[in-house]
Scaffold this active site. Structure first.
Site, short mmCIF file in Angstrom:
data_model
loop_
_atom_site.label_atom_id
_atom_site.label_comp_id
_atom_site.label_asym_id
_atom_site.label_seq_id
_atom_site.Cartn_x
_atom_site.Cartn_y
_atom_site.Cartn_z
N ARG A 65 0.72 -0.98 0.00
CA ARG A 65 0.01 -0.09 0.24
C ARG A 65 1.07 1.29 -0.12
O ARG A 65 0.31 2.20 -0.46
CB ARG A 65 -1.08 0.02 1.10
N LYS A 75 -21.14 -15.85 -0.94
CA LYS A 75 -22.58 -15.48 -0.66
C LYS A 75 -23.16 -14.68 -1.93
O LYS A 75 -22.67 -13.62 -2.25
CB LYS A 75 -22.69 -14.66 0.68
N GLY A 124 -10.63 -7.88 -2.50
CA GLY A 124 -9.51 -8.43 -1.91
C GLY A 124 -9.24 -9.97 -2.11
O GLY A 124 -7.73 -10.03 -2.62
N GLY A 161 -13.80 -3.19 -0.79
CA GLY A 161 -15.24 -2.68 -0.45
C GLY A 161 -15.46 -1.48 -1.23
O GLY A 161 -16.66 -1.27 -1.74
#
Length: 392
Positions: free
Chosen positions: A35, A197, A350, A373
Site C-alpha cells: 500500500r 454469498k 481483496g 469494499g
C-alpha cells in the site's frame, strides 16, 4: 474532478491522504509495503514539482482513541527507505505542534502525520476536525481509493475548507479504469462474479445486469443459484433464504438478454481440508454428503469459451476455495483465460487480487483495483463519498 498533474504544487504545502493501512507484526514491523508503494508515484510527482508534503493516513480501527499498536511510526521508516529521503514523523495529526511544524516546512520536506483515526472526528466526518486538517495545507490531494466508500473528515469534509483539491495518480487510475468498465465500456462486456454469498452481491448483480452482455457465476454463491434452479447441492454452501432472490436475478438477466452462465460441473470433497479427496461431478449429481469447492473442468471450458472475443472483463470473487491446491484450478485457469482473451481486464475485491497473485497472473491483468469494499460499492452503482467530494 481535477488530477494532481493539472495543478500548481510549487512551494505549496500539499496534504496527501493516502492509504497506509498496512499489516504489522507483534513487534510493530510492517509486513507488507504494497500500500505504501501504491502511492509512491503521487508522492514523487509532488516532490519533483517542488511541493512541501504532509502525508496522512489511518491504520486499523482505534475508534477515536490513541492505540500504540496502531501508530504510523513504523511506516515512516518504510516510506523513508522507498523514497531514499528523510521523513519527519509527528506524533499527532492536528494541534499547535503540528501547525508549527508544517508552518516551517521548506520545499522538498516530507512530514508523515500520526494516525488520523486516533481522533473521533475522523470517522465522524466532523467539520471542526476537517478544518484543523485543512489549516495545515494549501492543496489537498486524495490518493486513498480504498476508503472512498466511507465519508471521513480527511476525504470528505476537508474538501469544504481547502480551495484547491485534486486526485492523486492511484485514485486517477481507479476512476479512469472504472469509466472504461462501467461508464463507456467496449462491448462485449463480461462480469465474472464469485465468492461465497449471493447476499453480499445482490446490489452488484442487479446493477451489472443493466450493463453487461454476459455474467459468469462461480464460487460458493453458484450453489445457491443451482439450488434455486432445482438441483441438489449436497452440503455445499447454500443460502436457503436467498433462493427467491436468485431466481429473480436469473429472470431479470433473461429479460435483459444477458447470458447468465452457471457451473455445469464441480470439484467436490467431504470436507474443506487439504487432505480431503477431491472428485469431479456434474452439478446434477452432487451426492448428499459432499461439498462443492471449485468449478470443474467442463465449466472452465465453458467459461473460457465465453471469454473469447470479448472486449472488457470485470472480475470480482474467486471461483472456488483457491487457498487449497485441490480447489484452486478453476480460479487459476480462468485467470489464464482472462489473460489470453486480450480484453481489458479489471480485477477488484481483496480475495480476487490474492487469487490472481497466487496464480502468478497479476502482470497479465490490465488493472487490479486497490479498494475491495470501495470497488464493490462502486460496481453496485453507489456514490462513493470520497469521489463525490472531489467532484463538488
Amino acid at each position: 474532478m481535477k488530477y494532481i498533474d493539472q495543478i500548481d504544487l510549487k512551494d505549496k504545502r500539499v496534504f496527501i491522504r493516502v492509504d497506509f493501512n498496512v499489516p504489522l507484526d507483534k513487534e510493530g514491523n510492517v509486513t507488507s509495503d504494497k500500500r505504501v508503494k501504491a502511492s509512491i508515484p503521487t508522492i514523487k510527482y509532488a516532490l519533483e514539482k517542488g511541493a512541501k508534503l504532509i502525508i496522512a493516513s489511518h491504520l486499523g480501527r482505534p475508534k477515536g482513541k490513541r492505540v500504540a499498536e496502531m501508530s504510523l511510526k513504523p511506516v515512516a521508516k518504510v516510506l523513508s527507505g522507498l523514497l531514499q529521503r528523510e521523513i519527519a514523523f509527528l506524533d499527532d495529526c492536528v494541534g499547535e505542534a503540528v501547525e508549527q511544524a508544517t508552518g516551517k516546512m521548506k520545499e522538498g520536506d516530507i512530514i508523515l502525520l500520526e494516525n488520523l483515526r486516533f481522533h473521533p472526528g475522523e470517522d465522524k466526518n466532523d467539520a471542526e476536525f476537517a478544518k484543523q486538517l485543512a489549516a495545515l495545507c494549501d492543496v489537498y490531494i486524495d490518493d486513498a481509493f480504498a476508503v472512498s466508500h466511507r465519508a471521513a473528515a480527511s476525504n470528505s469534509a476537508i474538501t469544504d475548507f481547502v480551495k484547491t483539491c485534486a486526485a492523486g495518480f492511484l485514485l486517477k487510475n481507479e476512476v479512469e479504469y472504472f469509466k472504461k468498465a462501467m461508464v463507456n465500456p467496449a462491448h462485449p462486456l463480461v462480469a465474472i462474479i464469485g465468492g461465497a454469498k449471493v447476499s453480499d452481491k445482490i446490489g452488484l448483480l442487479e446493477n451489472l445486469i443493466e450493463k453487461v452482455d454476459k455474467i459468469l457465476i462461480g464460487g460458493g454463491m453458484a450453489f445457491t443459484f443451482l439450488r434455486a434452479a432445482g438441483y441438489e447441492t449436497g452440503k455445499s454452501l447454500c443460502e436457503e433464504e436467498m433462493l427467491d432472490t436468485a431466481r429473480k436475478i436469473v429472470s431479470k438477466a433473461k429479460q435483459k438478454n444477458v447470458q447468465f452462465l452457471l457451473p455445469v460441473d464441480a470439484v467436490i470433497a467431504q470436507s474443506t481440508t487439504a487432505e480431503a479427496e477431491a472428485k469431479v461431478c456434474g452439478v446434477k449429481e452432487i451426492p448428499k454428503d459432499m461439498i462443492g469447492l471449485d468449478i470443474g473442468p467442463a465449466t472452465i471450458s465453458v467459461f473460457s469459451e465465453a471469454l473469447k472475443g470479448v472486449k472488457t472483463i470485470i472480475w470480482n470473487g474467486p471461483m472456488g476455495m483457491f487457498e487449497l491446491a485441490a480447489f484452486s484450478k478453476g480460479t487459476f485457469e480462468l485467470a489464464q483465460a482472462v489473460a489470453d482473451s486480450g480484453a481489458l481486464s479489471i480485477i477488484g475485491g481483496g480475495d480476487t487480487d490474492t487469487a490472481i497473485k497466487k496464480a502468478g497472473m497479476s502482470a497479465k491483468m490490465s488493472y487490479i483495483s486497490t479498494g475491495g469494499g470501495a470497488f464493490l460499492e462502486w460496481l453496485e452503482g453507489k456514490t462513493l463519498p470520497g469521489i463525490a467530494a472531489l467532484e463538488r
